[in-house]
Motif scaffolding. Structure first.
Motif, PDB file in Angstrom:
ATOM      1  N   VAL B 153       0.831  -1.188   0.000  1.00  0.00           N
ATOM      2  CA  VAL B 153       0.000   0.000   0.000  1.00  0.00           C
ATOM      3  C   VAL B 153       0.880   1.258   0.000  1.00  0.00           C
ATOM      4  CG1 VAL B 153      -0.251   0.199   2.502  1.00  0.00           C
ATOM      5  CG2 VAL B 153      -2.125   0.891   1.005  1.00  0.00           C
ATOM      6  N   ILE B 154       2.056   1.135   0.558  1.00  0.00           N
ATOM      7  CA  ILE B 154       2.951   2.289   0.672  1.00  0.00           C
ATOM      8  C   ILE B 154       3.340   2.824  -0.714  1.00  0.00           C
ATOM      9  CG2 ILE B 154       5.130   0.995   0.749  1.00  0.00           C
ATOM     10  CD1 ILE B 154       6.011   2.848   3.000  1.00  0.00           C
ATOM     11  N   SER B 155       3.330   1.935  -1.704  1.00  0.00           N
ATOM     12  CA  SER B 155       3.743   2.370  -3.037  1.00  0.00           C
ATOM     13  C   SER B 155       2.691   3.272  -3.689  1.00  0.00           C
ATOM     14  CB  SER B 155       4.007   1.156  -3.931  1.00  0.00           C
ATOM     15  OG  SER B 155       2.790   0.523  -4.237  1.00  0.00           O
ATOM     16  N   LEU B 156       1.522   3.338  -3.080  1.00  0.00           N
ATOM     17  CA  LEU B 156       0.472   4.190  -3.650  1.00  0.00           C
ATOM     18  C   LEU B 156       0.533   5.610  -3.097  1.00  0.00           C
ATOM     19  CD1 LEU B 156      -2.620   1.795  -3.508  1.00  0.00           C
ATOM     20  CD2 LEU B 156      -1.218   2.338  -5.493  1.00  0.00           C
ATOM     21  N   LEU B 157       1.310   5.796  -2.038  1.00  0.00           N
ATOM     22  CA  LEU B 157       1.337   7.114  -1.398  1.00  0.00           C
ATOM     23  C   LEU B 157       2.038   8.116  -2.300  1.00  0.00           C
ATOM     24  CD1 LEU B 157       2.170   6.184   2.303  1.00  0.00           C
ATOM     25  CD2 LEU B 157      -0.045   6.648   1.243  1.00  0.00           C
ATOM     26  N   ARG B 158       1.420   9.255  -2.440  1.00  0.00           N
ATOM     27  CA  ARG B 158       2.001  10.245  -3.338  1.00  0.00           C
ATOM     28  C   ARG B 158       2.560  11.455  -2.614  1.00  0.00           C
ATOM     29  NH1 ARG B 158      -2.140  11.589  -7.751  1.00  0.00           N
ATOM     30  NH2 ARG B 158      -3.561  11.528  -5.988  1.00  0.00           N
ATOM     31  N   ARG B 159       2.230  11.630  -1.353  1.00  0.00           N
ATOM     32  CA  ARG B 159       2.740  12.788  -0.606  1.00  0.00           C
ATOM     33  C   ARG B 159       2.694  12.483   0.882  1.00  0.00           C
ATOM     34  NH1 ARG B 159      -2.183  14.985  -2.429  1.00  0.00           N
ATOM     35  NH2 ARG B 159      -1.199  16.640  -3.602  1.00  0.00           N
ATOM     36  N   PRO B 160       3.478  13.236   1.649  1.00  0.00           N
ATOM     37  CA  PRO B 160       3.421  13.037   3.093  1.00  0.00           C
ATOM     38  C   PRO B 160       2.026  13.397   3.605  1.00  0.00           C
ATOM     39  CG  PRO B 160       4.918  14.835   2.518  1.00  0.00           C
ATOM     40  CD  PRO B 160       4.420  14.262   1.243  1.00  0.00           C
ATOM     41  N   PRO B 161       1.692  12.936   4.794  1.00  0.00           N
ATOM     42  CA  PRO B 161       0.344  13.188   5.281  1.00  0.00           C
ATOM     43  C   PRO B 161       0.105  14.673   5.563  1.00  0.00           C
ATOM     44  CG  PRO B 161       1.702  12.259   7.010  1.00  0.00           C
ATOM     45  CD  PRO B 161       2.516  12.219   5.756  1.00  0.00           C
ATOM     46  N   ILE B 162      -1.091  15.121   5.274  1.00  0.00           N
ATOM     47  CA  ILE B 162      -1.468  16.486   5.601  1.00  0.00           C
ATOM     48  C   ILE B 162      -2.389  16.378   6.813  1.00  0.00           C
ATOM     49  CG2 ILE B 162      -2.529  18.615   4.751  1.00  0.00           C
ATOM     50  CD1 ILE B 162      -0.113  17.646   3.101  1.00  0.00           C
ATOM     51  N   SER B 163      -2.015  17.100   7.868  1.00  0.00           N
ATOM     52  CA  SER B 163      -2.818  16.938   9.076  1.00  0.00           C
ATOM     53  C   SER B 163      -3.080  18.284   9.758  1.00  0.00           C
ATOM     54  CB  SER B 163      -2.116  15.989  10.037  1.00  0.00           C
ATOM     55  OG  SER B 163      -0.842  16.514  10.363  1.00  0.00           O
ATOM     56  N   ALA B 164      -4.021  18.262  10.664  1.00  0.00           N
ATOM     57  CA  ALA B 164      -4.336  19.436  11.468  1.00  0.00           C
ATOM     58  C   ALA B 164      -4.527  18.987  12.900  1.00  0.00           C
ATOM     59  CB  ALA B 164      -5.617  20.093  10.941  1.00  0.00           C
ATOM     60  N   ASP B 165      -4.254  19.911  13.823  1.00  0.00           N
ATOM     61  CA  ASP B 165      -4.393  19.564  15.230  1.00  0.00           C
ATOM     62  C   ASP B 165      -5.870  19.516  15.620  1.00  0.00           C
ATOM     63  OD1 ASP B 165      -2.715  19.245  17.787  1.00  0.00           O
ATOM     64  OD2 ASP B 165      -4.358  20.627  18.362  1.00  0.00           O
ATOM     65  N   ILE B 166      -6.171  18.734  16.603  1.00  0.00           N
ATOM     66  CA  ILE B 166      -7.541  18.557  17.081  1.00  0.00           C
ATOM     67  C   ILE B 166      -8.158  19.895  17.512  1.00  0.00           C
ATOM     68  CG2 ILE B 166      -6.718  17.973  19.417  1.00  0.00           C
ATOM     69  CD1 ILE B 166      -9.821  16.483  17.747  1.00  0.00           C
ATOM     70  N   GLY B 167      -7.300  20.836  17.856  1.00  0.00           N
ATOM     71  CA  GLY B 167      -7.788  22.143  18.286  1.00  0.00           C
ATOM     72  C   GLY B 167      -8.300  23.020  17.148  1.00  0.00           C
ATOM     73  N   SER B 168      -8.065  22.623  15.884  1.00  0.00           N
ATOM     74  CA  SER B 168      -8.449  23.476  14.754  1.00  0.00           C
ATOM     75  C   SER B 168      -9.957  23.548  14.605  1.00  0.00           C
ATOM     76  CB  SER B 168      -7.877  22.919  13.455  1.00  0.00           C
ATOM     77  OG  SER B 168      -6.593  22.418  13.643  1.00  0.00           O
ATOM     78  N   ASN B 169     -10.396  24.612  13.909  1.00  0.00           N
ATOM     79  CA  ASN B 169     -11.813  24.677  13.596  1.00  0.00           C
ATOM     80  C   ASN B 169     -12.030  24.291  12.127  1.00  0.00           C
ATOM     81  OD1 ASN B 169     -11.115  26.912  12.077  1.00  0.00           O
ATOM     82  ND2 ASN B 169     -11.699  28.362  13.713  1.00  0.00           N
ATOM     83  N   ILE B 170     -13.291  24.255  11.740  1.00  0.00           N
ATOM     84  CA  ILE B 170     -13.639  23.793  10.401  1.00  0.00           C
ATOM     85  C   ILE B 170     -12.977  24.654   9.324  1.00  0.00           C
ATOM     86  CG2 ILE B 170     -15.569  23.542   8.785  1.00  0.00           C
ATOM     87  CD1 ILE B 170     -17.300  22.736  11.127  1.00  0.00           C
ATOM     88  N   ARG B 171     -12.993  25.971   9.530  1.00  0.00           N
ATOM     89  CA  ARG B 171     -12.437  26.871   8.523  1.00  0.00           C
ATOM     90  C   ARG B 171     -10.947  26.581   8.285  1.00  0.00           C
ATOM     91  NH1 ARG B 171     -14.352  32.163   8.075  1.00  0.00           N
ATOM     92  NH2 ARG B 171     -14.897  32.032  10.281  1.00  0.00           N
ATOM     93  N   THR B 172     -10.195  26.453   9.382  1.00  0.00           N
ATOM     94  CA  THR B 172      -8.757  26.187   9.255  1.00  0.00           C
ATOM     95  C   THR B 172      -8.513  24.880   8.492  1.00  0.00           C
ATOM     96  OG1 THR B 172      -8.782  26.897  11.556  1.00  0.00           O
ATOM     97  CG2 THR B 172      -6.638  26.349  10.607  1.00  0.00           C
ATOM     98  N   ALA B 173      -9.322  23.896   8.871  1.00  0.00           N
ATOM     99  CA  ALA B 173      -9.164  22.590   8.218  1.00  0.00           C
ATOM    100  C   ALA B 173      -9.390  22.721   6.717  1.00  0.00           C
ATOM    101  CB  ALA B 173     -10.141  21.586   8.811  1.00  0.00           C
ATOM    102  N   ALA B 174     -10.474  23.419   6.333  1.00  0.00           N
ATOM    103  CA  ALA B 174     -10.780  23.579   4.917  1.00  0.00           C
ATOM    104  C   ALA B 174      -9.657  24.333   4.210  1.00  0.00           C
ATOM    105  CB  ALA B 174     -12.111  24.304   4.756  1.00  0.00           C
ATOM    106  N   LYS B 175      -9.104  25.295   4.899  1.00  0.00           N
ATOM    107  CA  LYS B 175      -8.010  26.097   4.330  1.00  0.00           C
ATOM    108  C   LYS B 175      -6.783  25.224   4.048  1.00  0.00           C
ATOM    109  CE  LYS B 175      -7.184  30.917   5.434  1.00  0.00           C
ATOM    110  NZ  LYS B 175      -7.009  31.863   6.567  1.00  0.00           N
ATOM    111  N   ILE B 176      -6.445  24.405   5.025  1.00  0.00           N
ATOM    112  CA  ILE B 176      -5.279  23.520   4.855  1.00  0.00           C
ATOM    113  C   ILE B 176      -5.507  22.573   3.669  1.00  0.00           C
ATOM    114  CG2 ILE B 176      -3.892  21.677   5.916  1.00  0.00           C
ATOM    115  CD1 ILE B 176      -4.602  22.929   8.660  1.00  0.00           C
ATOM    116  N   MET B 177      -6.713  22.035   3.595  1.00  0.00           N
ATOM    117  CA  MET B 177      -7.022  21.084   2.511  1.00  0.00           C
ATOM    118  C   MET B 177      -6.936  21.777   1.156  1.00  0.00           C
ATOM    119  SD  MET B 177     -10.117  19.012   4.385  1.00  0.00           S
ATOM    120  CE  MET B 177     -10.569  17.898   3.071  1.00  0.00           C
TER     121      MET B 177
END
Lengths: 237, 618
Positions: B153-177
């Motif tokens: 499965v690792i061979s399918l990965l195309r980029r490092p993980p994108i993550s946000a801290d549990i403290g984030s709000n919806i807007r921040t999350a959408a922005k990061i994505m």
């Protein structure tokens, strides 16, 4: 295909029933006498009503006067079915030691045989099984001769029994006069015969498997060459 | 005296279910009660309407199984068991058995069968597991060769993980994505993975619910998502996604997330080639350019087969390529003849509409015009446009339809209202034979222009179909007209004459019947899906079939489809024109067995729809 009625002219056909009653008189007291006293079916019994018993034995060699029976397998059948339920198998410890050559053929080892009883101890049982049965073998000469020798040795009187010989049936079924024959007469070995009827390959040289083999072969032969309604006297020898 | 009938026991134990229970000490006792029969070719073993109290094992030879109506159901050979249906039904036998070769049979008494059936789960499972289930197992084991199976499965990965801290709000999350152009976001607490948020979550759990953008991301995330280890195989990710209906799976290594695999990643892996081909198609400005691409199509097809893509992926890719050709040609046509005077929709019919095309397909298409259409004013334009498009599709390898079901035929170029009337007529006064010719219209997808026209027409069809049960009866009758070549075990039921005499047609006898069956059910439950597998999902959800039966249809389709695709690949490699005829002699024994099971499913399901949609009308 016309059904095979074996060669013997009427006057040469054996009446085993009559001979059995004679031997029942002559045989010494004991299991062999009882065997003959049980009698034999009448020669006009139809093949399909005949109780059959396929028999095979493994020996230490091919000379009935020298070599000994070391195992014997039996399986009952009719022209329609083979019944595993009646299958029986014995091993017998030979008087003399086994030679390496025969061990490689039947794969019965010294240790197995060392624990087996002597033939005289089991022949009584075998006679009970044989009573009133027509025996089916592949190549009558071997079985008949070995059992006769054993009987002489043990009871002092010969053991006779009627036989359907699958090898003989096959010989007659496949026989062609020389002018029609190109090449050799087909092989009459058990395995070769079975292949002609598309029967599966079995490992040879286990007395019970070989008995089963000739039982199956006989069924196939009956369905192709013999007339189940014909009198048994046409076929037994 | 212990007699062992070794030869018989060994023969039994080479075949299922005995091979699975070879250590059961009872087998030796059972063997002693076996009777052996030599049965010559052509004789009955279980004569019609005779009771049966025996389980038969074919030691050598072959038999055929006949129905009550004396129709051949299937053939059996060495190692197979028969007679158990009647034993499970108290000796009543609905089928009869006759030898077709000299056979040696082992006859096992009923009481032994019933004893083992009761006492030994493995034994009873074998008989209970319907052929369908055996087929499923066969498919799973067949998949062991698939590339996804062997690629981690690792061979399918195309980029490092994108993550946000549990403290984030919806807007921040959408922005990061948005910044990272990802469709999913991992939610962590002190670097520990605790949840995942996807585009879809933002849509359904946040926007649609009218949540405040300052709401904590923890409100909408999926807690404790399904994760996989970096060492797992990609195929397991596919299975998990299908099972759980998720589209993103975080991959962890030593407990820490290292990336996310999405369905898109997997599709891209499988259909790499076709994606490039499609973008190439849209870049072409001339017919010559399109023709040159069409020459590469066989290569793309064989690449997909080599990559072990399943039939769904291949059907999807080939259909999208077909759609791309049509779209590009329509764009070029509009450049050539000018913009359309009234809205229209170019529709694909049949396999292209279902997204189930393979390499070799005729074009089946039509045109829905806006009701503003006026023949006098606009007729010439659309005649010229469709003529040009259909002719050039032919140039690109999509042969002209032999039945002339093409947009270039004025009969199949009609305003929406006329189409609706046509369908009402077909549905309200169906004639089975007429429907057979028209069934292609019941798989209809808008691929270019005002697709709303196609949507409206499809809605009309579904409404009408649901209201007229006689129509479903006739559709069901249609679906039963093409029978699978059952009983081809040794002597195949072969089609045709001459060159095709050693073959049978997989499309006609396997795939088309399944598609027909599924279409009837789909119309019955008002499904708006076109793809057969998607229709099957809807049918399953609607509870129209017994549990598991819908899936059986999907499996049968995949099985037959796969044989067809491989056969076409082989034909291409042999430089022959690929077709749907397969020579059974070229199939492996596994393929033969699987096909037989698949065809068995088809015929059972055909039987079922006959009853399900039985109508009064003759």
């Amino acid at each position: 295909m016309s059904k095979l009625i074996l060669k013997h002219p009427k006057e040469e056909q054996q009446d085993w029933q009559a001979m059995f009653s004679e031997w029942a008189e002559e045989a010494p007291e004991g299991p062999l006498k009882q065997y003959y006293q049980a009698g034999m079916i009448a020669p006009d019994t139809a093949l399909e009503d005949t109780p059959l018993l396929a028999l095979d034995l493994e020996t230490t060699g091919l000379d009935p006067s020298q070599d000994e029976i070391i195992s014997l397998g039996l399986i009952p059948l009719t022209n329609k079915t083979i019944r595993c339920q009646g299958a029986q198998y014995w091993m017998a410890k030979p008087e003399r030691s086994l030679n390496a050559e025969s061990v490689t053929i039947h794969e019965i080892t010294h240790t197995e045989l060392a624990e087996a009883p002597r033939l005289h101890a089991i022949l009584d049982e075998i006679l009970v099984a044989l009573a009133h049965q027509v025996v089916v073998v592949h190549c009558v000469a071997i079985e008949r001769q070995f059992l006769l020798e054993a009987s002489m040795k043990i009871y002092g009187y010969p053991l006779y029994f009627p036989v359907l010989d699958t090898m003989d049936i096959e010989r007659q079924a496949t026989f062609k006069p020389w002018w029609k024959r190109f090449g050799k007469q087909p092989s009459l070995r058990l395995d070769a015969c079975r292949q002609r009827y598309k029967l599966p390959r079995y490992k040879a040289h286990h007395a019970l498997t070989d008995a089963l083999s000739s039982a199956e072969l006989l069924q196939a032969q009956i369905s192709y060459h013999l007339d189940p309604t014909a009198e048994i006297s046409n076929y037994w020898i | 005296m212990d007699v062992e009938l070794t030869e018989i026991l060994e023969a039994l134990c080479q075949h299922p279910p005995f091979n699975e229970i070879a250590d059961d000490p009872q087998l030796n006792d059972m063997t002693k009660e076996i009777e052996i029969r030599y049965v010559r070719s052509g004789e009955w073993v279980i004569a019609p309407s005779m009771p049966n109290n025996t389980l038969f094992f074919i030691r050598s030879g072959a038999l055929e199984v006949l129905s009550k109506e004396n129709k051949l159901i299937r053939r059996m050979n060495e190692g197979e068991l028969f007679g158990y249906y009647s034993l499970l039904r108290g000796g009543k036998s609905s089928q009869s058995m006759r030898t077709i070769e000299d056979s040696l049979l082992y006859c096992i008494p009923a009481r032994w069968f019933l004893k083992l059936y009761e006492e030994n789960d493995i034994f009873s499972d074998f008989f209970e597991l319907a052929r369908e289930v055996r087929l499923r197992a066969a498919m799973e084991s067949q998949n062991s060769d698939v590339s996804l199976m062997t690629c981690p499965v690792i061979s399918l990965l195309r980029r490092p993980p994108i993550s946000a801290d549990i403290g984030s709000n919806i807007r921040t999350a959408a922005k990061i994505m948005t910044e990272h152009r990802v469709s999913s976001l991992l939610i962590t607490d002190n670097d520990e993975l605790i949840g995942i948020v996807t585009d879809r979550d933002l849509r359904t759990r946040a926007v649609a619910e009218g949540l405040d953008y300052d709401t904590s991301i923890s409100e909408i995330m999926t807690r404790d998502p399904i994760i996989m280890d970096s060492g797992d195989y990609a195929s397991e990710a596919v299975l998990k996604m299908m099972e759980r209906n998720v589209h993103h799976i975080p991959i962890v290594k030593h407990g820490r997330p290292i990336g996310v695999v999405s369905t898109g990643d997997i599709i891209q892996k499988e259909s790499h080639g076709s994606v490039y081909l499609i973008s190439d198609i849209y870049k072409q400005t001339s017919i010559e350019g399109l023709k040159s691409i069409s020459l590469k199509m066989t290569h793309t097809f064989t690449q997909l087969v080599f990559a072990d893509a399943n039939t769904q992926m291949i059907g999807n890719a080939m259909s999208h390529i077909g759609t791309a050709f049509a779209k590009r040609l329509l764009q070029l046509a509009e450049e050539k003849f000018g913009p359309p005077p009234v809205p229209y929709c170019f529709i694909a019919l049949g396999s292209q509409a279902r997204e189930e095309q393979t390499i070799k397909t005729d074009q089946d298409n039509a045109l829905i015009l806006s009701d503003k259409y006026n023949k006098k004013l606009h007729g010439d334009y659309f005649e010229a446009l469709t003529d040009w498009v259909c002719r050039n599709l032919d140039e690109c390898g999509y042969d002209l339809c032999s039945g002339d079901i093409m947009a270039s035929n004025p009969r199949w170029r009609q305003p929406l209202s006329v189409w609706k009337d046509n369908f009402s007529e077909w549905i309200q006064k169906p004639k089975a034979e007429a429907l057979l010719r028209l069934s292609i219209f019941f798989d209809l997808r808008g691929i270019y222009g005002d697709k709303n026209l196609a949507v409206q027409l499809n809605q009309h069809i579904r409404q009408q179909a649901k209201q007229h049960s006689g129509f479903l009866t006739d559709m069901a009758r249609n679906a039963n007209q093409r029978k699978p070549p059952l009983g081809f075990f040794r002597q195949f039921v072969l089609d045709g004459e001459g060159k095709q005499s050693r073959t049978f047609n997989l499309k006609e006898r396997g795939i088309a019947p399944i598609i027909d069956i599924v279409r009837v059910h789909a119309l019955a439950c008002g499904s708006d899906k076109l793809n057969t597998l998607e229709r099957i999902e809807d049918i399953e959800a609607a509870g129209l079939l017994q549990e598991g039966r819908a899936k059986d249809l999907a499996i049968a389709l995949e099985m037959i489809g796969m044989v067809r695709i491989r056969n076409q690949k082989d034909q291409i490699e042999a430089e022959e024109t690929p077709n749907n005829h397969v020579n059974p002699e070229h199939l492996s024994s596994l393929e033969k067995r699987n096909l037989r099971d698949a065809f068995h499913i088809v015929s059972r399901q055909q039987e079922f729809i006959k009853f399900r949609y039985a109508g009064k009308r003759s």
